[in-house]
Every structure is written in structure tokens, then in C-alpha cells.
Write an enzyme that holds these catalytic residues in place. Structure first.
Site, mmCIF file in Angstrom:
data_model
loop_
_atom_site.group_PDB
_atom_site.id
_atom_site.type_symbol
_atom_site.label_atom_id
_atom_site.label_comp_id
_atom_site.label_asym_id
_atom_site.label_seq_id
_atom_site.Cartn_x
_atom_site.Cartn_y
_atom_site.Cartn_z
ATOM 1 N N HIS A 80 0.832 -1.221 0.000
ATOM 2 C CA HIS A 80 0.000 0.000 0.000
ATOM 3 C C HIS A 80 0.861 1.263 0.000
ATOM 4 O O HIS A 80 0.513 2.264 0.622
ATOM 5 C CB HIS A 80 -0.945 0.030 1.209
ATOM 6 C CG HIS A 80 -1.929 -1.094 1.234
ATOM 7 N ND1 HIS A 80 -3.203 -0.980 0.715
ATOM 8 C CD2 HIS A 80 -1.832 -2.356 1.704
ATOM 9 C CE1 HIS A 80 -3.843 -2.130 0.876
ATOM 10 N NE2 HIS A 80 -3.040 -2.984 1.469
ATOM 11 N N ASN A 153 -10.249 -2.829 2.424
ATOM 12 C CA ASN A 153 -9.933 -2.826 0.994
ATOM 13 C C ASN A 153 -11.200 -2.586 0.187
ATOM 14 O O ASN A 153 -12.296 -2.579 0.745
ATOM 15 C CB ASN A 153 -9.347 -4.190 0.588
ATOM 16 C CG ASN A 153 -7.864 -4.323 0.934
ATOM 17 O OD1 ASN A 153 -7.168 -3.336 1.156
ATOM 18 N ND2 ASN A 153 -7.387 -5.549 0.973
ATOM 19 N N HIS A 344 -4.071 1.161 11.989
ATOM 20 C CA HIS A 344 -3.810 -0.079 12.712
ATOM 21 C C HIS A 344 -5.144 -0.773 13.024
ATOM 22 O O HIS A 344 -6.038 -0.160 13.621
ATOM 23 C CB HIS A 344 -3.075 0.244 14.017
ATOM 24 C CG HIS A 344 -2.504 -0.950 14.721
ATOM 25 N ND1 HIS A 344 -2.816 -2.246 14.362
ATOM 26 C CD2 HIS A 344 -1.642 -1.048 15.758
ATOM 27 C CE1 HIS A 344 -2.165 -3.074 15.152
ATOM 28 N NE2 HIS A 344 -1.446 -2.378 16.005
ATOM 29 N N TYR A 367 0.829 -4.104 12.354
ATOM 30 C CA TYR A 367 0.724 -2.685 12.013
ATOM 31 C C TYR A 367 1.545 -1.775 12.937
ATOM 32 O O TYR A 367 2.089 -0.770 12.484
ATOM 33 C CB TYR A 367 -0.747 -2.259 11.927
ATOM 34 C CG TYR A 367 -1.406 -2.808 10.669
ATOM 35 C CD1 TYR A 367 -1.672 -4.169 10.549
ATOM 36 C CD2 TYR A 367 -1.719 -2.007 9.596
ATOM 37 C CE1 TYR A 367 -2.240 -4.699 9.399
ATOM 38 C CE2 TYR A 367 -2.297 -2.516 8.443
ATOM 39 C CZ TYR A 367 -2.553 -3.867 8.348
ATOM 40 O OH TYR A 367 -3.101 -4.392 7.209
HETATM 41 FE FE1 HDE Z 1 -2.411 -4.743 5.524
HETATM 42 N N1 HDE Z 1 -0.618 -3.940 5.990
HETATM 43 N N2 HDE Z 1 -1.746 -6.557 6.108
HETATM 44 N N3 HDE Z 1 -4.138 -5.652 4.875
HETATM 45 N N4 HDE Z 1 -3.073 -3.026 4.865
HETATM 46 C C1 HDE Z 1 -0.272 -2.671 5.806
HETATM 47 O O1 HDE Z 1 0.825 -1.370 7.408
HETATM 48 C C2 HDE Z 1 -0.657 -6.767 6.864
HETATM 49 C C3 HDE Z 1 -4.460 -6.956 4.989
HETATM 50 C C4 HDE Z 1 -4.328 -2.728 4.431
HETATM 51 O O2 HDE Z 1 -3.284 3.511 3.955
HETATM 52 C C5 HDE Z 1 1.060 -2.341 6.415
HETATM 53 O O3 HDE Z 1 1.157 0.820 7.776
HETATM 54 C C6 HDE Z 1 -0.594 -8.135 7.285
HETATM 55 C C7 HDE Z 1 -5.859 -7.170 4.743
HETATM 56 C C8 HDE Z 1 -4.417 -1.345 4.053
HETATM 57 O O4 HDE Z 1 -1.666 3.363 5.422
HETATM 58 C C9 HDE Z 1 1.483 -3.654 7.076
HETATM 59 C C10 HDE Z 1 -1.689 -8.739 6.730
HETATM 60 C C11 HDE Z 1 -6.357 -5.922 4.463
HETATM 61 C C12 HDE Z 1 -3.160 -0.828 4.291
HETATM 62 C C13 HDE Z 1 0.327 -4.559 6.721
HETATM 63 C C14 HDE Z 1 -2.407 -7.746 6.003
HETATM 64 C C15 HDE Z 1 -5.267 -4.997 4.552
HETATM 65 C C16 HDE Z 1 -2.355 -1.891 4.816
HETATM 66 C C17 HDE Z 1 2.047 -1.714 5.502
HETATM 67 C C18 HDE Z 1 -2.108 -10.187 6.817
HETATM 68 C C19 HDE Z 1 -7.793 -5.558 4.095
HETATM 69 C C20 HDE Z 1 -2.693 0.585 4.027
HETATM 70 C C21 HDE Z 1 2.179 -0.286 5.958
HETATM 71 C C22 HDE Z 1 -2.084 -10.744 8.094
HETATM 72 C C23 HDE Z 1 -8.728 -5.794 5.144
HETATM 73 C C24 HDE Z 1 -3.057 1.493 5.151
HETATM 74 C C25 HDE Z 1 1.356 -0.173 7.121
HETATM 75 C C26 HDE Z 1 -2.642 2.899 4.828
HETATM 76 C C27 HDE Z 1 -1.017 -1.730 5.200
HETATM 77 C C28 HDE Z 1 0.282 -5.810 7.166
HETATM 78 C C29 HDE Z 1 -3.564 -8.039 5.262
HETATM 79 C C30 HDE Z 1 -5.468 -3.599 4.308
HETATM 80 C C31 HDE Z 1 2.831 -4.192 6.634
HETATM 81 C C32 HDE Z 1 0.492 -8.750 8.120
HETATM 82 C C33 HDE Z 1 -6.624 -8.491 4.812
HETATM 83 C C34 HDE Z 1 -5.629 -0.622 3.496
HETATM 84 O O5 HDE Z 1 1.574 -3.534 8.456
#
Ligand code: HDE
Length: 722
Positions: A80, A153, A344, A367
Site C-alpha cells: 500500500h 480494501n 492499525h 501494524y
Molecule cells: Fe495490511 N498492511 N496486512 N491488509 N493493509 C499494511 O501497514 C498486513 C491486509 C491494508 O493507507 C502495512 O502501515 C498483514 C488485509 C491497508 O496506510 C502492514 C496482513 C487488508 C493498508 C500490513 C495484512 C489490509 C495496509 C504496511 C495479513 C484488508 C494501508 C504499511 C495478516 C482488510 C493502510 C502499514 C494505509 C497496510 C500488514 C492483510 C489492508 C505491513 C500482516 C486483509 C488498506 O503492516
């Protein structure tokens, strides 16, 4: 800023948010200074020994400026990375206290400030907006009881069921490690290798191959919390909940060919669209929808509520629309707000709680961890955009970039030297208490068998699409697999698709010039170690609806509403200004807008006046508009006919199924297009979205009606190969 003025009243809470942003700076009317506040007189020359001599190390002004510059970038988000954001408010329609005690979901008198960041997932910060990808839809609610982040999402399911696999999935979809190719694209071997080996991804793969992955605008897409959460009411009763955002402008997509061209013509297409809409006062709006399931019904569905690769079809549990979010203010500074915002999943407030969804559980760790490296330390909650409007008091101290100057001698609890402060908040004081879910289990590394059905909902999704949408999915997979170099991966994926829908697999195979392999062919790493993946037969459950009306974008696009759409009006010397005014008036009345485009920066109208167009043909293309209009004026049409760019403008608009309107006087231009041969000169052309008329008023009216249909996808069906 116009948008800010238009917001009008600032309520108590949003005033508080502004007060908290005390770190704002404006250089208007000020002297330049160093970071120590020292004014200086020359910002163009470094200090030298003579005007042609070497620079001097003592130049603290130069060194301070350069050092700061050298450290301007922070690590981009691992996923993202490319995003854009806006401020707004959430207003509740309906008191939900039967289900939750969260103040922003029970007090209809409140306006809760929000900050929303949209993003693509796979690409780097500088990648194109129009990548085929999932869009992040992260909402920070600054509630009076603390921040609640709904980090969702634009698709309601995910690729994997357990967080353990997330790094693998992300490594697979990101550019390949040996050559860092391709940027912001899943059309490569490692992505398809992974998803073809993990059949739990299949449902999400179909969403990602659908038009949901190429939205026309961030303002025109749905949002989903994905996981099942819990709501907790004041009596301590719990309910399962799925979160939805429903866009009031409907859902719209671009064509894939169009997306690839936009990526070159305007890689900032979505970002610009959002920014401009807000500046113009066209505030994007979504309704917040909830699907609520009583705890007692947890096991009544043919899928597991904890499985993030499943939706609850709206036919089984309707979505209740309970409030409206309006985005009404662009950030002042991209870095300070959009880049530094830290969302988060674990930011919840009393009245909301987690479930045991194993993907969500992993996110609860990830997060904070990622912010530590991205934002440099544990005090990122003090960055203005991340600060809650609720006051913060605790015994956490120090750390990199600490902003708060804590007073007093006590930094521990329990204490007497600080009078026992800060006090613990019991339930009556609004203190958060985790839901006391009963857990009685063995400690295992395992997955529940209720997660094993990987195909029923993939089939449900595919069956629920209209014919044009099915064709788009088939073509998307043909494109993506066509880019996969390893034949075994393509073949394995055909085997997976065959378990979703035989026709889908056959059509993709035909496009690839391959055969669908006999079953079962694929290995499957989505099943536990004690099951032999070679002989594993996927569980396919037959219960639940065969189709779900909510899953097709086209079926859910309101017809007749053309608000905020952008029309290209193609003109050259000799254009009838009256025709331009007629279409502008008709569009404005329907809430749409027109941009006049000419071969050069000034033209002479048929009426004899001079006109400065909004854009020239050199800087724009039809992919940047929703529809095209060619006014009357025989000279204008003849000039445009001689311009390759103008003819191509129309050809592309037709290819991308957009509404077109031409004055009868522009026939010479029409005849120069590739699609002229498809026209019949009858009512059938109008039904196909091509309107021709000699009367400017009537032409404009018919054009607005045609635009109400958004796109005429049937043009593609007529040409589809199978
Ligand atoms: Fe994320 N995800 N994600 N994700 N995600 C990040 O956090 C992560 C997942 C989502 O505009 C990171 O600050 C793991 C699902 C959005 O700043 C990180 C897993 C969904 C955004 C991270 C998932 C998301 C992130 C990268 C699986 C939809 C952007 C930078 C266990 C429900 C937020 C950050 C923004 C961002 C980890 C799966 C949505 C790396 C470990 C499912 C919208 O922490």
C-alpha cells in the site's frame, strides 16, 4: 481553499482536530530562517573561499539544509505504498445501541471527523494509479472515545486465510527479486505460482481479475472491512459484524486497455480525480453498511465467519446502511498527513472487538511493528495526523521524537506521588474491556476444516457477473497468464479455474492456446500437512445462493446519474460556440462537466470570436474522459478530421465503450473513424451509445441520456472471440 470554505460549520469535534494540529507552519510574509530560527540573507550560494574557490565546512546554513534534504524520505510502506487521502466527517443515521456502545455508532447528533487513505497494494510510491490491483480503503475515525481505524480494501475477501502466509504472498506479488520486474503488476510468474499453489486464494483472484481492480475513480468504489469483527453493546452482548462502504456515485470501472493507456497519459489519474473533486466541492460520499449476525447464529452458514476468504452474501444477511461519510477537505501537506498517517487494525474503541479470524489476529501484531521502522520509533501517535481527539494520559515516556512534555514526578502506576493519576477507567467510566470469549482448546498449528472450501464462493462471484464482466475476467486472466513464462504454472492455474467454472477455464485456455489439464493436477498448499496435497479433493459446499446481486458492479451502478463525469468537447477553428454552450448547459444541469479541447491553444469560432480551449490535443487523450462530444461547425470538423490525434480520440472512446455525440455537421470526422462502418444510421446507434443530430439542443439532451448508462459494454461482446 474553496473546499474548506464550502464545508461551512465546524462542529465541536472537528474544531478540536484543528486545534491539535498545532505544528502547522505558513511562510507567508515571513523571513527565511535556519531550523534554529536564525534569519539569513543568501539561499543561493554556499560559503566559499573566494567566488571561484572551494566550499567551506563551516557553512552551517548549507550543511543544515543539505542534511535535512538527505533525510527527507522515510521508508515507503511495504504494501500500500502508493496512496492518497482526504479529510471528512461521518454522520450516523440510526442509533445502533442495540448492538454496540461505541459512541460514534449510537449518538446521531455527532459528526465524527475521519481521515481516509486509498492505496494500491503492490506498486511502489511512484507507481501508476491504474495498476490492476486491490485498493486499500483505510478510514481513521477520530471518535470522542479514541481512534477507531477501519483498515479495509475495496474487495471483501483476501488472498490468504492465515497471517503466517502474508510475507510469502507479498513477496510473490511484488516485483521479482532478481530483476525487480514488473512494477505494480500481478502479471508475472511468482504471483501466479503462489496463487495456483494456494487454492484458498482463488476467490480473491477472481475479484482481482474483475473490474473491481480497475476503478474509474476512488470515489466510485466500495469498501469492506473484510474480517468479521464484533460489536459489543452496553449489556456486554456480542454480535458479529461485517463492515461495508457503499459509494453514492455508484461503482464504475475503466476498460483494461484504457487503464494501460491512462498509466502513461496520467499516472496520477485517481489521485488527481479525488483532489480535484474535493477542491470543486464535489465531495465524495459513502454510506456505512453493517451486516450483523447474532452470536447464536455463528455456525448457521455454509462457510466459516472467521474465514477472510468468504463473504456473507447479502441475500443471507442484508446490509443495513447506518450512516454517511463525506470527504470534504484535501490534506494541506501530502507527507505530513497522507504519508505519515499510521493505521492499525488494533485501533478499536469500546463497543467494537476482534474475532479469531487468523488473518486479522496476525494484523493485530503487524501494524505497530511496521510503523516502528517506517516512522522511526514508538511516538508516531504524536504526529498530528495520528493524534486522537480524545485526551491521552498514561505512563509511557521518552523514545525517539517524543513531543509531549510530561509534567510531574510520577511515571508509574500504582503511585501516590502523583495522587494515583492517571486513574484506571472502569466500565462505568468508558474503560475498554476485552470481550470475555470462552476459549477451551489445544495449542496447535492447524487450520479449521471449515476453511477448506476454496471454490464455492469463487463460483458464486463468477456466476453473479454480467456477460461483459465475465468477458473482462476471462480477458484479464488471459492477459496475466499470457505474461507467465512458466508453462507448468499456467497449466496448474487452468486446473484451479476449472474447479470454479468449466467455461471460464476453457475460455482462458483457448486464449492461451492451451488445454485444460485433467483433474486433479495441482498441488495444494492450502490444506494441512496430514492431507496429501496430490490426492486432496477440495470441499465444495452447495448451500447458499447460486448468485448474489450485490457482486456485479454493472448491476449496482445507478443509471441516469452522471454527476461529476467529465466530457471532452472536441473543437477547432470554425466551431459553433452556441453548440458548445448548449452541451455545457445540459451537462451542468445534470452535475457533469465539460472540457473544451482543441488542436492548439486558441481558436476562432464560427460566430467570429476567439476562444481559449481548456486543453489541447497534445496534452490529453480520450482515456481521461467519460464521454466525447463534437459540436457543429463544418470547418472545425474538417480540421479535426485531418488531425490523427482527434480521430484517435474518437476511436479510443468508442473502443472503450464510451458515449459519443456528434453534430451532423461533423460527419466528415465521423466517417474518418474506424467504427463508422459499425454504424447503421438508425435508432440502433443510439442504443449503442453513438448519438448524431443536427440540432444542438436535442443532441445535448440525447447525449446526457446516453451518458446515464456510463458505458456501452455490448460493443465488446459483439467483437469477443471465444
Ligand atoms: Fe495490511 N498492511 N496486512 N491488509 N493493509 C499494511 O501497514 C498486513 C491486509 C491494508 O493507507 C502495512 O502501515 C498483514 C488485509 C491497508 O496506510 C502492514 C496482513 C487488508 C493498508 C500490513 C495484512 C489490509 C495496509 C504496511 C495479513 C484488508 C494501508 C504499511 C495478516 C482488510 C493502510 C502499514 C494505509 C497496510 C500488514 C492483510 C489492508 C505491513 C500482516 C486483509 C488498506 O503492516
Amino acid at each position: 481553499m474553496a473546499a474548506r470554505k464550502a464545508t461551512g460549520k465546524t462542529n465541536k469535534v472537528s474544531k478540536k482536530v484543528q486545534d491539535l494540529a498545532t505544528n502547522t507552519e505558513s511562510a507567508d510574509g515571513q523571513f527565511i530562517t535556519t531550523n534554529q530560527g536564525v534569519r539569513y540573507s543568501d539561499d543561493h550560494n554556499s560559503l566559499k573561499a573566494g567566488d571561484r574557490g572551494p566550499s567551506l565546512l563551516e557553512d552551517f546554513i548549507f550543511r543544515e539544509k543539505m542534511t535535512h534534504f538527505d533525510h527527507e524520505r522515510i521508508p515507503e510502506r511495504i504494501v500500500h505504498a502508493r496512496g492518497v487521502a482526504a479529510h471528512g466527517v461521518f454522520k450516523l443515521y440510526k442509533d445502533m445501541s442495540r448492538f454496540t456502545k461505541a459512541g460514534f455508532l449510537t449518538d446521531t447528533g455527532r459528526e465524527t471527523p475521519v481521515f481516509v487513505r486509498f492505496s494500491t497494494v503492490a506498486g511502489s510510491r511512484g507507481s501508476t494509479d491504474l495498476a490492476r490491483d486491490v485498493r486499500g480503503f483505510a478510514v481513521k475515525f477520530y471518535t470522542e472515545e479514541g481512534n477507531f481505524d477501519l483498515v479495509g480494501n475495496n474487495m471483501p475477501v483476501f488472498f490468504i486465510q492465515d497471517a503466517q502466509k502474508f510475507p510469502d504472498f507479498v513477496h510473490a506479488v511484488k516485483p521479482e527479486p532478481h530483476n525487480e520486474i514488473p512494477q505494480a503488476a500481478s502479471a508475472h510468474d511468482t504471483f501466479w505460482d503462489f496463487v495456483s499453489l494456494n487454492t484458498e486464494s482463488t476467490h480473491m483472484v477472481l475479484w482481482a481479475m474483475s473490474d473491481r481492480a480497475i476503478p474509474r475513480s476512488l470515489r466510485m468504489m466500495e469498501g469492506f472491512g473484510v474480517h468479521t469483527f464484533r460489536l459489543i453493546n452496553a449489556k456486554g452482548e456480542a454480535f458479529f459484524v461485517k463492515w461495508h462502504w457503499k459509494p453514492l456515485l455508484g461503482m464504475h470501472q475503466v476498460a483494461w486497455d484504457e487503464a494501460t493507456i491512462i498509466s502513461g497519459k496520467d499516472p496520477d489519474f485517481h489521485r488527481r480525480d479525488l483532489f480535484e473533486a474535493i477542491e470543486m466541492g464535489n465531495f465524495p460520499e459513502w454510506e456505512l453498511g453493517l451486516q450483523i449476525v447474532p452470536e447464536a447464529d455463528e455456525h448457521k452458514f455454509p462457510f466459516d465467519l472467521l474465514d477472510p476468504t468468504k463473504i456473507i452474501p447479502e441475500e443471507l444477511v442484508p446490509v443495513q446502511r447506518i450512516g454517511r461519510m463525506t470527504l470534504n477537505r484535501n490534506p494541506d501537506n501530502f507527507f505530513a498527513e497522507t504519508e505519515q498517517v499510521a493505521f492499525h487494525v488494533a485501533h478499536i474503541v469500546p463497543g467494537i472487538d476482534f474475532t479469531n479470524d487468523p488473518l486479522m489476529q496476525g494484523r493485530l501484531f503487524s501494524y505497530t511493528d511496521t510503523q516502528l521502522s517506517r516512522l522511526g520509533g514508538p511516538n508516531f501517535h504524536e504526529i498530528p495526523i495520528n493524534r486522537p481527539i480524545a485526551p491521552v494520559h498514561n505512563n509511557q515516556r521518552d523514545g525517539i521524537h517524543r513531543m509531549t512534555i510530561n509534567q510531574g514526578k510520577s511515571s508509574y502506576t500504582p503511585n501516590t506521588v502523583g495522587g494515583g493519576c492517571p486513574f484506571l477507567a472502569g466500565k462505568m467510566d468508558g474503560g475498554f474491556a476485552s470481550y470475555t470469549e470462552r476459549i477451551d482448546a489445544h495449542k496447535v498449528r492447524a487450520r479449521s476444516k471449515s476453511f477448506f472450501d476454496h471454490f464455492s464462493q469463487a463460483a458464486l462471484f463468477y456466476n453473479s457477473q454480467s456477460e461483459p464482466e465475465k468477458l473482462h475476467i476471462i480477458n484479464a486472466i488471459r492477459f496475466e497468464l499470457g505474461k507467465v513464462e512458466t508453462k507448468e504454472i499456467r497449466e496448474r492455474m487452468l486446473g484451479v479455474l476449472n474447479q470454479v467454472d468449466k467455461d471460464l477455464a476453457a475460455q482462458v485456455a483457448y486464449g492461451l492456446g492451451m488445454k485444460v489439464p485433467p483433474q486433479p493436477k495441482q498441488l495444494n498448499f492450502s490444506v494441512p500437512a496430514d492431507v496429501d496435497p496430490k490426492t486432496y479433493q477440495p470441499l465444495k459446499q452447495k448451500q447458499g445462493p447460486e448468485r448474489s446481486g450485490a457482486l456485479s458492479m454493472i448491476a449496482n451502478s445507478p443509471t441516469g446519474d452522471i454527476r461529476t463525469r467529465k466530457v471532452a468537447v472536441l473543437v477547432a477553428d470554425g466551431v459553433r460556440e452556441g453548440d458548445i454552450n448548449a452541451v455545457k448547459k445540459a451537462l451542468a444541469a445534470a452535475g457533469a462537466m465539460a472540457e473544451v479541447i482543441a488542436p492548439r491553444g486558441v481558436i476562432k469560432t464560427a460566430e467570429g470570436g476567439m476562444m481559449e480551449p481548456d486543453k489541447t490535443l497534445r496534452t490529453v487523450a480520450s482515456v481521461l474522459y467519460d464521454a466525447v462530444y463534437v459540436p457543429g461547425g463544418a470547418n472545425s470538423a474538417a480540421t479535426l478530421e485531418a488531425e490523427d490525434d482527434a480521430v484517435e480520440f474518437l476511436n479510443q472512446a468508442y473502443k472503450h465503450c464510451k458515449p459519443l455525440a456528434l453534430s451532423s455537421e461533423a460527419d466528415v470526422l465521423l466517417q474518418a473513424t474506424r467504427f463508422a462502418k459499425d454504424l447503421t444510421g438508425t435508432e440502433a446507434d443510439v442504443e449503442n451509445g453513438v448519438v448524431v443530430h443536427s440540432n444542438a439542443g436535442k443532441l445535448a439532451k440525447q447525449f446526457v441520456t446516453a451518458m446515464g448508462q456510463y458505458r456501452f459494454w455490448q460493443r465488446e461482446l459483439a467483437k469477443a472471440t471465444a
